[in-house]
Scaffold this motif. Structure first.
Motif, PDB file in Angstrom:
ATOM      1  N   ALA A 178       0.823  -1.204   0.000  1.00 39.14           N
ATOM      2  CA  ALA A 178       0.000   0.000   0.000  1.00 39.14           C
ATOM      3  C   ALA A 178       0.861   1.259   0.000  1.00 39.14           C
ATOM      4  CB  ALA A 178      -0.920   0.014   1.219  1.00 39.14           C
ATOM      5  N   LEU A 179       2.169   1.102   0.225  1.00 43.95           N
ATOM      6  CA  LEU A 179       3.086   2.245   0.241  1.00 43.95           C
ATOM      7  C   LEU A 179       4.119   2.083  -0.868  1.00 43.95           C
ATOM      8  CD1 LEU A 179       3.360   2.546   4.132  1.00 43.95           C
ATOM      9  CD2 LEU A 179       1.974   3.936   2.572  1.00 43.95           C
ATOM     10  N   LEU A 180       5.361   1.658  -0.527  1.00 46.32           N
ATOM     11  CA  LEU A 180       6.400   1.548  -1.554  1.00 46.32           C
ATOM     12  C   LEU A 180       6.942   0.121  -1.645  1.00 46.32           C
ATOM     13  CD1 LEU A 180       7.887   3.491  -3.553  1.00 46.32           C
ATOM     14  CD2 LEU A 180       9.699   3.675  -1.825  1.00 46.32           C
ATOM     15  N   GLY A 181       6.122  -0.859  -1.302  1.00 41.32           N
ATOM     16  CA  GLY A 181       6.598  -2.235  -1.249  1.00 41.32           C
ATOM     17  C   GLY A 181       6.552  -2.993  -2.556  1.00 41.32           C
ATOM     18  N   ASN A 182       5.811  -2.499  -3.529  1.00 45.94           N
ATOM     19  CA  ASN A 182       5.770  -3.181  -4.821  1.00 45.94           C
ATOM     20  C   ASN A 182       7.095  -3.023  -5.563  1.00 45.94           C
ATOM     21  OD1 ASN A 182       3.056  -4.195  -4.893  1.00 45.94           O
ATOM     22  ND2 ASN A 182       2.361  -2.078  -5.095  1.00 45.94           N
ATOM     23  N   THR A 183       7.396  -4.000  -6.404  1.00 46.09           N
ATOM     24  CA  THR A 183       8.589  -3.928  -7.250  1.00 46.09           C
ATOM     25  C   THR A 183       8.168  -4.221  -8.692  1.00 46.09           C
ATOM     26  OG1 THR A 183       9.102  -6.292  -7.016  1.00 46.09           O
ATOM     27  CG2 THR A 183      10.022  -4.802  -5.354  1.00 46.09           C
ATOM     28  N   THR A 184       9.082  -3.990  -9.595  1.00 42.66           N
ATOM     29  CA  THR A 184       8.804  -4.334 -10.988  1.00 42.66           C
ATOM     30  C   THR A 184       8.403  -5.795 -11.120  1.00 42.66           C
ATOM     31  OG1 THR A 184      10.382  -2.660 -11.749  1.00 42.66           O
ATOM     32  CG2 THR A 184       9.789  -4.387 -13.309  1.00 42.66           C
ATOM     33  N   ASN A 185       9.041  -6.661 -10.325  1.00 45.48           N
ATOM     34  CA  ASN A 185       8.727  -8.088 -10.394  1.00 45.48           C
ATOM     35  C   ASN A 185       7.303  -8.383  -9.937  1.00 45.48           C
ATOM     36  OD1 ASN A 185      11.208  -8.745 -11.413  1.00 45.48           O
ATOM     37  ND2 ASN A 185      12.073  -9.446  -9.475  1.00 45.48           N
ATOM     38  N   SER A 186       6.853  -7.723  -8.872  1.00 45.35           N
ATOM     39  CA  SER A 186       5.492  -7.990  -8.400  1.00 45.35           C
ATOM     40  C   SER A 186       4.456  -7.473  -9.392  1.00 45.35           C
ATOM     41  CB  SER A 186       5.265  -7.382  -7.008  1.00 45.35           C
ATOM     42  OG  SER A 186       5.421  -5.981  -7.018  1.00 45.35           O
ATOM     43  N   LEU A 187       4.739  -6.359 -10.046  1.00 44.75           N
ATOM     44  CA  LEU A 187       3.807  -5.846 -11.060  1.00 44.75           C
ATOM     45  C   LEU A 187       3.749  -6.780 -12.266  1.00 44.75           C
ATOM     46  CD1 LEU A 187       4.651  -2.027 -10.942  1.00 44.75           C
ATOM     47  CD2 LEU A 187       2.840  -3.263  -9.736  1.00 44.75           C
ATOM     48  N   ARG A 188       4.887  -7.325 -12.654  1.00 45.36           N
ATOM     49  CA  ARG A 188       4.902  -8.314 -13.737  1.00 45.36           C
ATOM     50  C   ARG A 188       4.108  -9.556 -13.348  1.00 45.36           C
ATOM     51  NH1 ARG A 188      11.412  -7.973 -14.791  1.00 45.36           N
ATOM     52  NH2 ARG A 188      11.428  -6.126 -16.155  1.00 45.36           N
ATOM     53  N   LEU A 189       4.268  -9.971 -12.108  1.00 42.59           N
ATOM     54  CA  LEU A 189       3.543 -11.146 -11.628  1.00 42.59           C
ATOM     55  C   LEU A 189       2.037 -10.916 -11.650  1.00 42.59           C
ATOM     56  CD1 LEU A 189       3.413 -13.956 -10.366  1.00 42.59           C
ATOM     57  CD2 LEU A 189       3.857 -12.889  -8.124  1.00 42.59           C
ATOM     58  N   GLU A 190       1.599  -9.729 -11.234  1.00 46.55           N
ATOM     59  CA  GLU A 190       0.170  -9.415 -11.273  1.00 46.55           C
ATOM     60  C   GLU A 190      -0.380  -9.547 -12.689  1.00 46.55           C
ATOM     61  OE1 GLU A 190      -0.318  -5.528  -9.683  1.00 46.55           O
ATOM     62  OE2 GLU A 190       0.005  -6.144  -7.593  1.00 46.55           O
ATOM     63  N   ARG A 191       0.349  -9.025 -13.660  1.00 51.78           N
ATOM     64  CA  ARG A 191      -0.128  -9.076 -15.056  1.00 51.78           C
ATOM     65  C   ARG A 191      -0.172 -10.521 -15.561  1.00 51.78           C
ATOM     66  NH1 ARG A 191       3.017  -4.259 -15.304  1.00 51.78           N
ATOM     67  NH2 ARG A 191       4.831  -5.375 -16.160  1.00 51.78           N
ATOM     68  N   ALA A 192       0.850 -11.300 -15.234  1.00 49.86           N
ATOM     69  CA  ALA A 192       0.897 -12.686 -15.707  1.00 49.86           C
ATOM     70  C   ALA A 192      -0.207 -13.524 -15.065  1.00 49.86           C
ATOM     71  CB  ALA A 192       2.274 -13.289 -15.407  1.00 49.86           C
ATOM     72  N   LEU A 193      -0.454 -13.294 -13.782  1.00 54.52           N
ATOM     73  CA  LEU A 193      -1.535 -14.013 -13.109  1.00 54.52           C
ATOM     74  C   LEU A 193      -2.886 -13.636 -13.691  1.00 54.52           C
ATOM     75  CD1 LEU A 193      -0.491 -13.959  -9.346  1.00 54.52           C
ATOM     76  CD2 LEU A 193      -1.003 -16.001 -10.692  1.00 54.52           C
TER      77      LEU A 193
ATOM     78  N   PHE B  88      -1.161  -3.943   6.016  1.00 59.45           N
ATOM     79  CA  PHE B  88      -0.260  -3.859   7.163  1.00 59.45           C
ATOM     80  C   PHE B  88       0.780  -4.978   7.182  1.00 59.45           C
ATOM     81  CE2 PHE B  88      -4.233  -1.731   8.377  1.00 59.45           C
ATOM     82  CZ  PHE B  88      -3.732  -0.459   8.603  1.00 59.45           C
ATOM     83  N   SER B  89       1.080  -5.528   6.022  1.00 59.56           N
ATOM     84  CA  SER B  89       2.177  -6.500   5.887  1.00 59.56           C
ATOM     85  C   SER B  89       3.152  -5.994   4.834  1.00 59.56           C
ATOM     86  CB  SER B  89       1.642  -7.865   5.427  1.00 59.56           C
ATOM     87  OG  SER B  89       0.810  -8.448   6.395  1.00 59.56           O
ATOM     88  N   ASN B  90       4.416  -6.344   4.998  1.00 56.53           N
ATOM     89  CA  ASN B  90       5.354  -6.073   3.925  1.00 56.53           C
ATOM     90  C   ASN B  90       4.982  -6.898   2.699  1.00 56.53           C
ATOM     91  OD1 ASN B  90       6.889  -4.273   5.426  1.00 56.53           O
ATOM     92  ND2 ASN B  90       8.815  -5.175   4.774  1.00 56.53           N
ATOM     93  N   ALA B  91       5.202  -6.325   1.547  1.00 54.31           N
ATOM     94  CA  ALA B  91       4.849  -6.985   0.297  1.00 54.31           C
ATOM     95  C   ALA B  91       5.774  -8.165   0.013  1.00 54.31           C
ATOM     96  CB  ALA B  91       4.926  -5.979  -0.849  1.00 54.31           C
ATOM     97  N   LEU B  92       5.352  -9.006  -0.921  1.00 60.73           N
ATOM     98  CA  LEU B  92       6.243 -10.055  -1.416  1.00 60.73           C
ATOM     99  C   LEU B  92       7.609  -9.467  -1.759  1.00 60.73           C
ATOM    100  CD1 LEU B  92       4.073 -12.052  -3.999  1.00 60.73           C
ATOM    101  CD2 LEU B  92       4.963 -12.933  -1.844  1.00 60.73           C
ATOM    102  N   SER B  93       8.664 -10.184  -1.440  1.00 63.58           N
ATOM    103  CA  SER B  93       9.997  -9.709  -1.800  1.00 63.58           C
ATOM    104  C   SER B  93      10.176  -9.803  -3.315  1.00 63.58           C
ATOM    105  CB  SER B  93      11.066 -10.540  -1.098  1.00 63.58           C
ATOM    106  OG  SER B  93      11.203 -11.797  -1.732  1.00 63.58           O
ATOM    107  N   PRO B  94      11.108  -9.030  -3.874  1.00 67.22           N
ATOM    108  CA  PRO B  94      11.375  -9.141  -5.315  1.00 67.22           C
ATOM    109  C   PRO B  94      11.848 -10.537  -5.701  1.00 67.22           C
ATOM    110  CG  PRO B  94      13.048  -7.801  -4.224  1.00 67.22           C
ATOM    111  CD  PRO B  94      11.957  -8.009  -3.237  1.00 67.22           C
ATOM    112  N   VAL B  95      12.511 -11.226  -4.776  1.00 62.30           N
ATOM    113  CA  VAL B  95      12.974 -12.595  -5.048  1.00 62.30           C
ATOM    114  C   VAL B  95      11.780 -13.536  -5.134  1.00 62.30           C
ATOM    115  CG1 VAL B  95      14.494 -14.447  -4.289  1.00 62.30           C
ATOM    116  CG2 VAL B  95      15.096 -12.065  -3.793  1.00 62.30           C
ATOM    117  N   GLN B  96      10.852 -13.419  -4.191  1.00 62.56           N
ATOM    118  CA  GLN B  96       9.657 -14.261  -4.237  1.00 62.56           C
ATOM    119  C   GLN B  96       8.864 -14.014  -5.522  1.00 62.56           C
ATOM    120  OE1 GLN B  96       8.239 -12.818  -0.357  1.00 62.56           O
ATOM    121  NE2 GLN B  96       8.021 -14.948   0.277  1.00 62.56           N
TER     122      GLN B  96
END
Length: 454
Positions: free
Chosen positions: A111-126, A304-312
């Motif tokens: 909800a803040l700055l926890g997203n990464t390029t990898n998580s955005l790519r994952l959202e689109r692929a899912l 209120f949780s940290n986002a998925l790591s870029p590695v995950q």
């Protein structure tokens, strides 16, 4: 000659986790000691098969340790890695590259700055994988399940759920409303009775109907089309948790939603990355952007949780690319071949398998005490599977939950079936020797000694 059968005190064979769920007394800390005493008694007699750790990758054969450090190794049917992707070279390489580019931590809430390029790519692929739905990512599958109920349901709303729905769904419902209604497992008539009674007195508030596409302790599935029809009839929202079959079953990898042609039937779809996609994490898939955006800010386990790591995110995306490829289809076919062969060989050995073909093969044990003995023997002989006891399953319904991988071979299956049959024979003998009249004990010992060695 000393008997191989070991006695155990009755207290180590009786009781369950439920007995210690609500300890009494004013001392919040001191009153929990009873659980440890019971647990440790089981541990001392090698009847506590939980909290084990792997010493190698969780492959089809692995090395492990008990929770007191005892080493063992064997054929592994206790890990959740259905397509064997957690050690796939492409998945491991994706993790290495992500570490080099991003480091290891998302360092913030999505909800803040926890997203990464990898998580955005994952959202689109899912989204592409699940028919164009909007995707909201979560740090664990449990968080996704909890947040899917808590994020939408409010105090005056109702939740109607299968009595065997997963803990994350149960806890999310309890956190959201006092109006939680359970119906018998897969019982559509009971579901309709609940919905009818609610709507007879409340036409203003929402109803969420909660189920799973594959129930992980029973390996069975609901009639999703019939549930959709009931939700339409009573103006209810249908939530389907696809943790165990999404990615691992069906030609398209869509699990029972695909097999039943019901992808569009669910209003809310939950998935977990920890069963097939080689990582922790989970997601919720909804129909439109407005719903997804609301969930992001009103679902506590997202906000209120940290986002998925870029590695995950990178490893999940690499796994998803395999799941949706020809290789993925081949792995699912290999997995199903293993599932059917394991069920066939278990049955041929006189063992009772439960449910329908899926990556989960439950094997009935019956009494919890017999299950505890069987687990001790299974581990000692080189078989690794998880014992499931009450209250996770009905009392007297203890079972092993074999979790099948694409990487298992028929040789692995042949060996583990032989081991399991012997372990259950020994467990039955051990239980009977401790509970039958003295004159029968000597008879049983003679019977056991007359069995030729394998």
């Amino acid at each position: 000659m000393e008997s191989k059968y070991k006695s155990a005190p009755e207290a180590a064979l009786k009781g369950s986790l439920r007995d210690f769920r609500a300890p009494a007394g004013p001392g919040l800390i001191s009153r929990v000691a009873g659980f440890y005493e019971w647990q440790n008694l089981r541990r001392q007699h090698e009847l506590w098969p939980y909290a084990r750790s792997t010493s190698t990758a969780p492959k089809a054969r692995c090395e492990a340790r008990s929770d007191i450090g005892q080493k063992f190794s064997g054929i592994n049917f206790a890990s959740q890695d259905y397509l064997s992707l957690s050690s796939h070279p492409a998945v491991k390489q994706a993790a290495i590259e992500a570490i080099g580019e991003y480091g290891v931590h998302s360092a913030g809430s999505a909800a803040l700055l926890g997203n990464t390029t990898n998580s955005l790519r994952l959202e689109r692929a899912l989204s592409d994988f699940i028919g164009g739905r909007e995707i909201v990512l979560y740090p664990t599958g449990w968080a996704a399940g909890y947040g899917s109920v808590q994020g939408f349901v409010r105090a005056n709303d109702h939740v109607v759920m299968d009595i065997l729905a997963h803990s994350c769904l149960q806890e999310g419902a309890k956190a959201a409303t006092q109006n939680v209604h359970h119906h018998g497992h897969l019982n559509l008539q009971a579901l309709e009775r609940k919905l009818s009674r609610i709507r007879a007195t409340d036409t203003k508030n929402g109803i969420m109907v909660v189920t799973e596409s594959l129930f992980s302790m029973h390996s069975d599935t609901p009639d999703l089309g019939a549930m959709r029809a009931l939700c339409d009839k009573y103006d209810a929202t249908l939530l389907v948790d696809c943790a165990h079959d999404m990615g691992s079953m069906g030609e398209d990898g869509l699990g029972h939603l695909g097999l039943q042609n019901m992808l569009d039937a669910a209003d809310i779809i939950i998935g977990s990355f920890s069963k097939t996609f080689g990582s922790n994490g989970g997601f919720i898939a909804v129909r439109d952007k407005a719903t997804a955006e609301y969930l992001k800010y009103y679902s506590a386990t997202h906000t209120f949780s940290n986002a998925l790591s870029p590695v995950q995110a990178a490893t999940i995306l690499a796994a998803l690319n395999i799941v949706t490829s020809g290789e993925g289809r081949a792995l699912r076919r290999k997995l199903m071949d293993n599932i059917l062969y394991l069920r066939q060989e278990m049955t041929a050995a006189g063992l009772e398998v439960l449910g329908n073909p899926s990556p989960i093969v439950p094997v009935s044990l019956g009494l919890e005490s017999v299950g505890r003995f069987a687990s001790r023997h299974l581990m000692a002989m080189g078989g690794i599977a998880n014992l499931v006891e009450y209250p996770a399953v009905p009392q007297g319904g203890a079972r092993f939950r074999f979790q099948v991988m694409a990487a298992h071979t028929h040789e692995d299956i042949d060996q583990v079936v032989e081991i399991l049959a012997q372990a259950m024979h020994d467990a039955d003998m051990e239980y009977r020797l401790g509970h039958e009249a003295p004159h029968r004990i000597s008879e049983r010992m003679e019977e056991a000694s007359s069995i030729p060695a394998e």
